[in-house]
Design a protein around this motif. Sequence first.
Motif, PDB file in Angstrom:
ATOM      1  N   ALA A 298      11.131  -1.507  -8.482  1.00 26.18           N
ATOM      2  CA  ALA A 298      11.896  -2.755  -8.463  1.00 26.18           C
ATOM      3  C   ALA A 298      11.554  -3.631  -9.659  1.00 26.18           C
ATOM      4  CB  ALA A 298      11.621  -3.506  -7.157  1.00 26.18           C
ATOM      5  N   GLU A 299      10.300  -3.637 -10.056  1.00 28.53           N
ATOM      6  CA  GLU A 299       9.862  -4.532 -11.135  1.00 28.53           C
ATOM      7  C   GLU A 299      10.024  -3.928 -12.530  1.00 28.53           C
ATOM      8  OE1 GLU A 299       6.399  -7.012  -8.700  1.00 28.53           O
ATOM      9  OE2 GLU A 299       5.830  -5.297  -9.953  1.00 28.53           O
ATOM     10  N   ARG A 300       9.829  -2.599 -12.648  1.00 28.60           N
ATOM     11  CA  ARG A 300       9.806  -1.990 -13.984  1.00 28.60           C
ATOM     12  C   ARG A 300      10.782  -0.837 -14.161  1.00 28.60           C
ATOM     13  NH1 ARG A 300       4.741  -2.899 -12.206  1.00 28.60           N
ATOM     14  NH2 ARG A 300       4.528  -0.753 -11.453  1.00 28.60           N
ATOM     15  N   GLY A 301      11.443  -0.432 -13.104  1.00 25.05           N
ATOM     16  CA  GLY A 301      12.388   0.666 -13.214  1.00 25.05           C
ATOM     17  C   GLY A 301      11.711   2.023 -13.154  1.00 25.05           C
ATOM     18  N   TYR A 302      12.493   3.052 -13.407  1.00 25.01           N
ATOM     19  CA  TYR A 302      11.971   4.414 -13.364  1.00 25.01           C
ATOM     20  C   TYR A 302      11.304   4.787 -14.687  1.00 25.01           C
ATOM     21  CZ  TYR A 302      14.330   5.380  -8.953  1.00 25.01           C
ATOM     22  OH  TYR A 302      14.722   5.374  -7.635  1.00 25.01           O
TER      23      TYR A 302
ATOM     24  N   ALA B  83       8.755  -9.090  -5.306  1.00 29.11           N
ATOM     25  CA  ALA B  83       9.406  -7.822  -4.980  1.00 29.11           C
ATOM     26  C   ALA B  83       8.806  -7.221  -3.711  1.00 29.11           C
ATOM     27  CB  ALA B  83       9.272  -6.849  -6.153  1.00 29.11           C
ATOM     28  N   ALA B  84       7.493  -7.341  -3.546  1.00 30.53           N
ATOM     29  CA  ALA B  84       6.836  -6.789  -2.349  1.00 30.53           C
ATOM     30  C   ALA B  84       7.314  -7.506  -1.089  1.00 30.53           C
ATOM     31  CB  ALA B  84       5.326  -6.897  -2.488  1.00 30.53           C
ATOM     32  N   ASP B  85       7.377  -8.832  -1.126  1.00 29.91           N
ATOM     33  CA  ASP B  85       7.844  -9.584   0.040  1.00 29.91           C
ATOM     34  C   ASP B  85       9.338  -9.364   0.273  1.00 29.91           C
ATOM     35  OD1 ASP B  85       5.392 -10.605   0.702  1.00 29.91           O
ATOM     36  OD2 ASP B  85       5.632 -12.431  -0.486  1.00 29.91           O
ATOM     37  N   ALA B  86      10.086  -9.175  -0.808  1.00 31.91           N
ATOM     38  CA  ALA B  86      11.497  -8.835  -0.654  1.00 31.91           C
ATOM     39  C   ALA B  86      11.636  -7.496   0.062  1.00 31.91           C
ATOM     40  CB  ALA B  86      12.189  -8.786  -2.015  1.00 31.91           C
TER      41      ALA B  86
ATOM     42  N   LEU C  29      17.488  -3.068  -3.772  1.00 33.12           N
ATOM     43  CA  LEU C  29      17.619  -4.236  -2.897  1.00 33.12           C
ATOM     44  C   LEU C  29      16.418  -5.172  -3.050  1.00 33.12           C
ATOM     45  CD1 LEU C  29      19.047  -2.566   0.333  1.00 33.12           C
ATOM     46  CD2 LEU C  29      20.279  -3.950  -1.344  1.00 33.12           C
ATOM     47  N   GLU C  30      15.231  -4.599  -3.210  1.00 35.47           N
ATOM     48  CA  GLU C  30      14.050  -5.422  -3.480  1.00 35.47           C
ATOM     49  C   GLU C  30      14.260  -6.257  -4.741  1.00 35.47           C
ATOM     50  OE1 GLU C  30       9.922  -3.441  -2.008  1.00 35.47           O
ATOM     51  OE2 GLU C  30      10.936  -2.399  -3.644  1.00 35.47           O
ATOM     52  N   ARG C  31      14.707  -5.614  -5.789  1.00 36.41           N
ATOM     53  CA  ARG C  31      14.909  -6.311  -7.066  1.00 36.41           C
ATOM     54  C   ARG C  31      15.971  -7.390  -6.926  1.00 36.41           C
ATOM     55  NH1 ARG C  31      16.727  -2.660 -11.985  1.00 36.41           N
ATOM     56  NH2 ARG C  31      14.663  -1.788 -11.575  1.00 36.41           N
ATOM     57  N   GLY C  32      17.074  -7.051  -6.254  1.00 39.25           N
ATOM     58  CA  GLY C  32      18.150  -8.026  -6.110  1.00 39.25           C
ATOM     59  C   GLY C  32      17.733  -9.234  -5.296  1.00 39.25           C
ATOM     60  N   LEU C  33      17.029  -9.010  -4.195  1.00 41.61           N
ATOM     61  CA  LEU C  33      16.607 -10.123  -3.359  1.00 41.61           C
ATOM     62  C   LEU C  33      15.569 -10.979  -4.064  1.00 41.61           C
ATOM     63  CD1 LEU C  33      16.885 -11.511  -0.631  1.00 41.61           C
ATOM     64  CD2 LEU C  33      15.123  -9.975   0.274  1.00 41.61           C
ATOM     65  N   ALA C  34      14.648 -10.340  -4.782  1.00 41.47           N
ATOM     66  CA  ALA C  34      13.627 -11.100  -5.523  1.00 41.47           C
ATOM     67  C   ALA C  34      14.253 -11.940  -6.633  1.00 41.47           C
ATOM     68  CB  ALA C  34      12.588 -10.145  -6.102  1.00 41.47           C
TER      69      ALA C  34
ATOM     70  N   ARG D 137       0.839  -1.197   0.000  1.00 42.88           N
ATOM     71  CA  ARG D 137       0.000   0.000   0.000  1.00 42.88           C
ATOM     72  C   ARG D 137       0.875   1.249   0.000  1.00 42.88           C
ATOM     73  NH1 ARG D 137      -4.986   0.306   4.005  1.00 42.88           N
ATOM     74  NH2 ARG D 137      -5.609   1.860   2.478  1.00 42.88           N
ATOM     75  N   TRP D 138       0.343   2.321  -0.571  1.00 38.44           N
ATOM     76  CA  TRP D 138       0.978   3.626  -0.545  1.00 38.44           C
ATOM     77  C   TRP D 138       2.407   3.583  -1.106  1.00 38.44           C
ATOM     78  CZ3 TRP D 138      -1.140   2.395   4.642  1.00 38.44           C
ATOM     79  CH2 TRP D 138      -2.504   2.712   4.707  1.00 38.44           C
ATOM     80  N   ASP D 139       3.372   4.080  -0.373  1.00 43.61           N
ATOM     81  CA  ASP D 139       4.738   4.154  -0.905  1.00 43.61           C
ATOM     82  C   ASP D 139       5.295   2.779  -1.257  1.00 43.61           C
ATOM     83  OD1 ASP D 139       4.419   6.801  -0.332  1.00 43.61           O
ATOM     84  OD2 ASP D 139       6.205   6.994   0.931  1.00 43.61           O
ATOM     85  N   ALA D 140       4.871   1.745  -0.525  1.00 40.74           N
ATOM     86  CA  ALA D 140       5.370   0.401  -0.816  1.00 40.74           C
ATOM     87  C   ALA D 140       5.056  -0.007  -2.253  1.00 40.74           C
ATOM     88  CB  ALA D 140       4.771  -0.609   0.165  1.00 40.74           C
ATOM     89  N   LEU D 141       3.903   0.413  -2.759  1.00 40.77           N
ATOM     90  CA  LEU D 141       3.547   0.105  -4.152  1.00 40.77           C
ATOM     91  C   LEU D 141       4.496   0.797  -5.126  1.00 40.77           C
ATOM     92  CD1 LEU D 141      -0.364   0.270  -4.100  1.00 40.77           C
ATOM     93  CD2 LEU D 141       1.061  -1.758  -4.469  1.00 40.77           C
ATOM     94  N   TRP D 142       4.869   2.014  -4.823  1.00 38.92           N
ATOM     95  CA  TRP D 142       5.801   2.734  -5.697  1.00 38.92           C
ATOM     96  C   TRP D 142       7.165   2.067  -5.701  1.00 38.92           C
ATOM     97  CZ3 TRP D 142       4.588   6.725  -8.948  1.00 38.92           C
ATOM     98  CH2 TRP D 142       3.333   7.308  -8.792  1.00 38.92           C
ATOM     99  N   TYR D 143       7.634   1.663  -4.534  1.00 37.76           N
ATOM    100  CA  TYR D 143       8.927   0.981  -4.481  1.00 37.76           C
ATOM    101  C   TYR D 143       8.888  -0.339  -5.255  1.00 37.76           C
ATOM    102  CZ  TYR D 143      10.748   4.193  -0.931  1.00 37.76           C
ATOM    103  OH  TYR D 143      11.197   5.301  -0.271  1.00 37.76           O
ATOM    104  N   THR D 144       7.813  -1.089  -5.101  1.00 32.28           N
ATOM    105  CA  THR D 144       7.691  -2.354  -5.828  1.00 32.28           C
ATOM    106  C   THR D 144       7.662  -2.114  -7.330  1.00 32.28           C
ATOM    107  OG1 THR D 144       6.476  -3.374  -3.989  1.00 32.28           O
ATOM    108  CG2 THR D 144       6.259  -4.399  -6.150  1.00 32.28           C
ATOM    109  N   GLY D 145       6.952  -1.068  -7.754  1.00 30.16           N
ATOM    110  CA  GLY D 145       6.906  -0.742  -9.180  1.00 30.16           C
ATOM    111  C   GLY D 145       8.285  -0.423  -9.737  1.00 30.16           C
TER     112      GLY D 145
END
Length: 390
Positions: free
Chosen positions: A71-75, A111-114, A99-104, A61-69
């Motif tokens: 990690a998955e698709r870049g800027y 990516a979210a769980d990472a 770090l999310e992307r690397g761990l996933a 939710r909220w900022d976490a969704l932006w970080y996951t996005g």
Amino acid sequence: MNDLAPAAVPDRTRDAAFPAALRRAAPALTAYAAIRLLGVLVLVIWSSANGKDWHTLLSARWDALWYTGIAERGYGYTLHLANGAVHSNLAFFPLFPWLERGLAAVTPLSAADAGLAVAWCASLAAAWALYATGERVHGPRTGVALAALWAALPVGVVQSMAYSESLFTALAAWGVYAVLTGRWVTAGVLASLAGLTRPVGAAVVAAVWITAAVTLWRAHRSGGIRTALRAHRGLPAGVLLAPLGWCGYFLWVGARQGGFTGYLDVQGGWGNGFDGGVAFTRFLFHLPPAAGLGLALGVALVIWLYVHGVRRGQPLPLAVYGGTVLLMALTAKGYFGSKPRLMMPAYPLLLPLAAGLAKWRPVRSWLVVGLVAAASAAYGAFWLNGSGPP
């Protein structure tokens, strides 16, 4: 203000082996983990009663969704809202989604769980850094109390979310600790990484630079600049390394946006920026009188804690870092409900409280911490089950 580092408590961490340092920090880490576990358990119960998924509240939710996005698709993703606001994901600094992307990529985690895994591990690293800081300044009991109080902050639930605050606090706290112990290159590297994590990474840079300047000035007065540099061999490298992360991302966004102020323009699209606290003051005056007075008293308490810590001789790196975080939080405009979260990395504000708790009998001090932790857990569950972001 005291010297750069107090002499009353020896720096035992410098020469201690890793296992010995971990054993000393174990009570603080145990207390921290127990308080945060209580917060998550209360969130699980509260969310279930409301028909919501606690896991989603923490990771998606909220900022976490932006970080996951990121990690998955870049800027490059931009959201145009009906009110004219332009939300670009360039507003979010890159280290946490990296770090999310690397761990996933190397585990079965999404990516979210990472993001949750990174945040939870980083929060323990931050608690350890807070223990080490409290131990050095006032002794082991203060270190334990400092880690516990940080876990039990009213907004402590953010430390358990897939947000970047825990990662930033870990890097910042260990970076400031490195300044306290004279490890200048380490301090510079950690300041640079903190600057890749959140905009407030500038506070760690300030702690490195101002402490370095005062250190050189004092050494210069007693023996000349060459003697000063020989006595602090890693200092120039640390000073040069410290701003690289923050400046690097700021300049990269500027180049991508086609102007030096590109990052500020991105933040402006979100309605964020710095105006010296004008917008926040207006916000206070537009609240109902009781709410406005309560919030003003809360801000006054936070400022008092900072001033009290400085007057008690808080070491310069802690005073500079904590004061800069507080200043940036209070002078920022934007979503005012996030101000408590923005101030959460300012852990030096808790040092006077931790030192006071450490002087009490253990039963009494832990009773107080337990009550505060229970209140924090309830408030965190209530907050995350609400409609607005933290």
